[in-house]
Design a protein around this motif. Structure first.
Motif, PDB file in Angstrom:
ATOM      1  N   SER A  83       0.824  -1.210   0.000  1.00 39.74           N
ATOM      2  CA  SER A  83       0.000   0.000   0.000  1.00 39.74           C
ATOM      3  C   SER A  83       0.858   1.260   0.000  1.00 39.74           C
ATOM      4  O   SER A  83       0.484   2.275  -0.598  1.00 39.74           O
ATOM      5  CB  SER A  83      -0.938  -0.012   1.210  1.00 39.74           C
ATOM      6  N   TRP A  84       2.000   1.198   0.674  1.00 40.99           N
ATOM      7  CA  TRP A  84       2.833   2.392   0.765  1.00 40.99           C
ATOM      8  C   TRP A  84       3.418   2.771  -0.589  1.00 40.99           C
ATOM      9  O   TRP A  84       3.613   3.955  -0.874  1.00 40.99           O
ATOM     10  CB  TRP A  84       3.943   2.192   1.788  1.00 40.99           C
ATOM     11  N   THR A  85       3.694   1.792  -1.454  1.00 42.30           N
ATOM     12  CA  THR A  85       4.198   2.121  -2.790  1.00 42.30           C
ATOM     13  C   THR A  85       3.098   2.766  -3.640  1.00 42.30           C
ATOM     14  O   THR A  85       3.371   3.650  -4.450  1.00 42.30           O
ATOM     15  CB  THR A  85       4.723   0.861  -3.486  1.00 42.30           C
ATOM     16  N   VAL A  86       1.852   2.330  -3.439  1.00 38.75           N
ATOM     17  CA  VAL A  86       0.732   2.973  -4.142  1.00 38.75           C
ATOM     18  C   VAL A  86       0.578   4.409  -3.655  1.00 38.75           C
ATOM     19  O   VAL A  86       0.308   5.319  -4.451  1.00 38.75           O
ATOM     20  CB  VAL A  86      -0.570   2.178  -3.930  1.00 38.75           C
ATOM     21  N   VAL A  87       0.754   4.627  -2.353  1.00 37.64           N
ATOM     22  CA  VAL A  87       0.671   5.992  -1.805  1.00 37.64           C
ATOM     23  C   VAL A  87       1.735   6.880  -2.440  1.00 37.64           C
ATOM     24  O   VAL A  87       1.463   8.034  -2.806  1.00 37.64           O
ATOM     25  CB  VAL A  87       0.831   5.953  -0.273  1.00 37.64           C
ATOM     26  N   LEU A  88       2.954   6.348  -2.595  1.00 37.67           N
ATOM     27  CA  LEU A  88       4.019   7.133  -3.227  1.00 37.67           C
ATOM     28  C   LEU A  88       3.645   7.511  -4.654  1.00 37.67           C
ATOM     29  O   LEU A  88       3.825   8.661  -5.074  1.00 37.67           O
ATOM     30  CB  LEU A  88       5.331   6.328  -3.213  1.00 37.67           C
ATOM     31  N   GLY A  89       3.142   6.531  -5.403  1.00 33.96           N
ATOM     32  CA  GLY A  89       2.761   6.811  -6.781  1.00 33.96           C
ATOM     33  C   GLY A  89       1.619   7.806  -6.883  1.00 33.96           C
ATOM     34  O   GLY A  89       1.644   8.721  -7.718  1.00 33.96           O
ATOM     35  N   HIS A  90       0.616   7.648  -6.035  1.00 39.70           N
ATOM     36  CA  HIS A  90      -0.522   8.559  -6.069  1.00 39.70           C
ATOM     37  C   HIS A  90      -0.127   9.959  -5.608  1.00 39.70           C
ATOM     38  O   HIS A  90      -0.632  10.957  -6.131  1.00 39.70           O
ATOM     39  CB  HIS A  90      -1.649   8.014  -5.193  1.00 39.70           C
ATOM     40  N   THR A  91       0.757  10.040  -4.626  1.00 42.53           N
ATOM     41  CA  THR A  91       1.234  11.354  -4.183  1.00 42.53           C
ATOM     42  C   THR A  91       1.975  12.069  -5.306  1.00 42.53           C
ATOM     43  O   THR A  91       1.834  13.285  -5.487  1.00 42.53           O
ATOM     44  CB  THR A  91       2.152  11.206  -2.962  1.00 42.53           C
ATOM     45  N   LEU A  92       2.717  11.300  -6.086  1.00 42.37           N
ATOM     46  CA  LEU A  92       3.466  11.882  -7.205  1.00 42.37           C
ATOM     47  C   LEU A  92       2.544  12.516  -8.232  1.00 42.37           C
ATOM     48  O   LEU A  92       2.819  13.615  -8.740  1.00 42.37           O
ATOM     49  CB  LEU A  92       4.329  10.798  -7.858  1.00 42.37           C
ATOM     50  N   ILE A  93       1.428  11.864  -8.552  1.00 44.57           N
ATOM     51  CA  ILE A  93       0.540  12.397  -9.585  1.00 44.57           C
ATOM     52  C   ILE A  93      -0.479  13.385  -9.027  1.00 44.57           C
ATOM     53  O   ILE A  93      -1.021  14.202  -9.779  1.00 44.57           O
ATOM     54  CB  ILE A  93      -0.183  11.253 -10.328  1.00 44.57           C
ATOM     55  N   CYS A  94      -0.760  13.328  -7.719  1.00 42.50           N
ATOM     56  CA  CYS A  94      -1.751  14.239  -7.132  1.00 42.50           C
ATOM     57  C   CYS A  94      -1.152  15.576  -6.727  1.00 42.50           C
ATOM     58  O   CYS A  94      -1.862  16.589  -6.709  1.00 42.50           O
ATOM     59  CB  CYS A  94      -2.412  13.582  -5.912  1.00 42.50           C
ATOM     60  N   THR A  95       0.127  15.589  -6.392  1.00 42.21           N
ATOM     61  CA  THR A  95       0.762  16.829  -5.944  1.00 42.21           C
ATOM     62  C   THR A  95       0.653  17.959  -6.976  1.00 42.21           C
ATOM     63  O   THR A  95       0.344  19.102  -6.613  1.00 42.21           O
ATOM     64  CB  THR A  95       2.230  16.575  -5.574  1.00 42.21           C
ATOM     65  N   PRO A  96       0.889  17.706  -8.277  1.00 45.53           N
ATOM     66  CA  PRO A  96       0.725  18.808  -9.241  1.00 45.53           C
ATOM     67  C   PRO A  96      -0.690  19.383  -9.274  1.00 45.53           C
ATOM     68  O   PRO A  96      -0.860  20.597  -9.456  1.00 45.53           O
ATOM     69  CB  PRO A  96       1.089  18.152 -10.579  1.00 45.53           C
ATOM     70  N   PHE A  97      -1.713  18.540  -9.098  1.00 50.24           N
ATOM     71  CA  PHE A  97      -3.084  19.052  -9.061  1.00 50.24           C
ATOM     72  C   PHE A  97      -3.279  19.961  -7.843  1.00 50.24           C
ATOM     73  O   PHE A  97      -3.930  21.006  -7.936  1.00 50.24           O
ATOM     74  CB  PHE A  97      -4.077  17.894  -9.019  1.00 50.24           C
ATOM     75  N   CYS A  98      -2.720  19.542  -6.707  1.00 51.65           N
ATOM     76  CA  CYS A  98      -2.819  20.372  -5.500  1.00 51.65           C
ATOM     77  C   CYS A  98      -2.103  21.702  -5.690  1.00 51.65           C
ATOM     78  O   CYS A  98      -2.603  22.753  -5.282  1.00 51.65           O
ATOM     79  CB  CYS A  98      -2.227  19.626  -4.302  1.00 51.65           C
ATOM     80  N   ILE A  99      -0.936  21.666  -6.331  1.00 49.54           N
ATOM     81  CA  ILE A  99      -0.188  22.895  -6.571  1.00 49.54           C
ATOM     82  C   ILE A  99      -0.971  23.827  -7.490  1.00 49.54           C
ATOM     83  O   ILE A  99      -1.033  25.047  -7.262  1.00 49.54           O
ATOM     84  CB  ILE A  99       1.187  22.571  -7.180  1.00 49.54           C
ATOM     85  N   ALA A 100      -1.587  23.259  -8.527  1.00 53.12           N
ATOM     86  CA  ALA A 100      -2.354  24.078  -9.459  1.00 53.12           C
ATOM     87  C   ALA A 100      -3.511  24.786  -8.764  1.00 53.12           C
ATOM     88  O   ALA A 100      -3.820  25.942  -9.065  1.00 53.12           O
ATOM     89  CB  ALA A 100      -2.874  23.202 -10.605  1.00 53.12           C
ATOM     90  N   ILE A 101      -4.153  24.106  -7.823  1.00 48.22           N
ATOM     91  CA  ILE A 101      -5.259  24.713  -7.085  1.00 48.22           C
ATOM     92  C   ILE A 101      -4.749  25.745  -6.085  1.00 48.22           C
ATOM     93  O   ILE A 101      -5.300  26.843  -5.962  1.00 48.22           O
ATOM     94  CB  ILE A 101      -6.071  23.627  -6.366  1.00 48.22           C
ATOM     95  N   LEU A 102      -3.677  25.400  -5.370  1.00 47.67           N
ATOM     96  CA  LEU A 102      -3.170  26.268  -4.308  1.00 47.67           C
ATOM     97  C   LEU A 102      -2.398  27.462  -4.848  1.00 47.67           C
ATOM     98  O   LEU A 102      -2.234  28.464  -4.142  1.00 47.67           O
ATOM     99  CB  LEU A 102      -2.293  25.461  -3.355  1.00 47.67           C
ATOM    100  N   ASN A 103      -1.899  27.363  -6.080  1.00 50.58           N
ATOM    101  CA  ASN A 103      -1.184  28.503  -6.666  1.00 50.58           C
ATOM    102  C   ASN A 103      -2.061  29.745  -6.687  1.00 50.58           C
ATOM    103  O   ASN A 103      -1.627  30.846  -6.317  1.00 50.58           O
ATOM    104  CB  ASN A 103      -0.726  28.158  -8.088  1.00 50.58           C
ATOM    105  N   SER A 104      -3.310  29.577  -7.130  1.00 45.27           N
ATOM    106  CA  SER A 104      -4.213  30.724  -7.194  1.00 45.27           C
ATOM    107  C   SER A 104      -4.569  31.223  -5.805  1.00 45.27           C
ATOM    108  O   SER A 104      -4.721  32.424  -5.590  1.00 45.27           O
ATOM    109  CB  SER A 104      -5.475  30.345  -7.960  1.00 45.27           C
ATOM    110  N   ALA A 105      -4.680  30.290  -4.839  1.00 48.33           N
ATOM    111  CA  ALA A 105      -5.021  30.698  -3.475  1.00 48.33           C
ATOM    112  C   ALA A 105      -3.924  31.565  -2.871  1.00 48.33           C
ATOM    113  O   ALA A 105      -4.201  32.604  -2.248  1.00 48.33           O
ATOM    114  CB  ALA A 105      -5.259  29.462  -2.612  1.00 48.33           C
ATOM    115  N   PHE A 106      -2.665  31.175  -3.062  1.00 46.98           N
ATOM    116  CA  PHE A 106      -1.557  31.958  -2.508  1.00 46.98           C
ATOM    117  C   PHE A 106      -1.294  33.214  -3.338  1.00 46.98           C
ATOM    118  O   PHE A 106      -0.912  34.253  -2.792  1.00 46.98           O
ATOM    119  CB  PHE A 106      -0.289  31.105  -2.445  1.00 46.98           C
TER     120      PHE A 106
END
Length: 266
Positions: free
Chosen positions: A126-149
């Motif tokens: 499960s931890w390897t899946v978390v690493l992979g999902h974190t890798l692909i989800c982080t850019p989406f979070c950055i795209a959303i938070l960029n406008s907020a900051f």
């Protein structure tokens, strides 16, 4: 522009027709997925809790999605904050490299991570899946938070520091509450992406498959398909609810900062 409206309607029908058919067959009183329908039933929904492997895969997916949401949103906060407030050497290339998973095919990311993990002799789980999902989800979070900051008025932080607050307390008491709607939206989006993601989970999962991987395996058994349809209907409804909540949080954040809504998360 009648032809353009017609094209848009046909495109939307082509895109969402499978999703519309999903609940139709989920309530169909037959194991055969075909028209005409034989009757109405809720039997397949009641069988979901009676399938231990299915329940276990749901629990695994929820745990992975929650962990991914927390990790990717935390990393997104750090990256968006640095990109919006600070200037440092190679800032643009570094931020562009972080956003690269947005355009890379997931199959490439999954195979690359699998090769690296196997080369290091690390077990899949499960931890390897978390690493992979974190890798692909982080850019989406950055795209959303960029406008907020980016929409945050810097004079508010400067005023707090002038009044005696430290940078850490200013970030905790002033900045975070102002960008909290964006943080909530980022967490909901990353949770939804992780919960629905299949390719990376398929390559990196261990002995405890996630829900999409489990459902893929069940498609080999025709008698299991109606239960899969029922669960898919629940997931579609859940995803729509989460996306609506994320959009509401995003718009609330824009309203609090007085920024004009440009539409959409990205």
């Amino acid at each position: 522009m009648t032809w353009l409206r017609g094209y848009a309607v046909l495109y939307l029908l082509f895109l969402y027709a499978p999703i519309i058919l999903l609940p139709i067959f989920a309530f169909n009183d037959s194991t055969i997925i075909a028209f005409p329908l034989s009757g109405f039933t809720t039997q397949w929904f009641s069988e979901i809790p009676n399938t231990p492997a299915l329940v276990k895969s749901v629990q695994t997916s929820v745990i992975i999605a929650l962990t991914t949401a927390v990790l990717s949103t935390t990393l997104g906060i750090c990256a968006a904050r640095a990109g919006a407030k600070y200037t440092f050497p190679l800032k643009a290339p570094i931020l562009g490299f972080i956003m690269l998973p947005l355009v890379l095919p997931e199959i490439i990311v999954a195979v690359s991570m699998l090769v690296v993990l196997l080369a290091l002799g690390l077990p899949l789980g499960s931890w390897t899946v978390v690493l992979g999902h974190t890798l692909i989800c982080t850019p989406f979070c950055i795209a959303i938070l960029n406008s907020a900051f980016a929409n945050l008025d810097p004079s508010l932080e400067e005023a707090a520091i002038d009044l005696g607050e430290t940078r850490a307390s200013t970030f905790r008491l002033i900045t975070l509450p102002l960008v909290m709607p964006g943080i909530i939206a980022a967490m909901l989006i990353s949770f939804t992406i992780s919960l629905d993601e299949f390719i990376i989970a398929f390559f990196l999962t261990g002995t405890e498959p996630t829900l999409p991987v489990y459902l893929w395996g069940q498609l080999r058994f025709p008698q299991k398909i109606p239960v899969v349809m029922a669960l898919g209907t629940i997931l579609v409804v859940l995803s729509i609810i989460l996306l609506i909540l994320a959009e509401m949080a995003r718009r609330r954040g824009l309203h609090r900062t007085g920024t004009q809504d440009s539409g959409g998360f990205l």
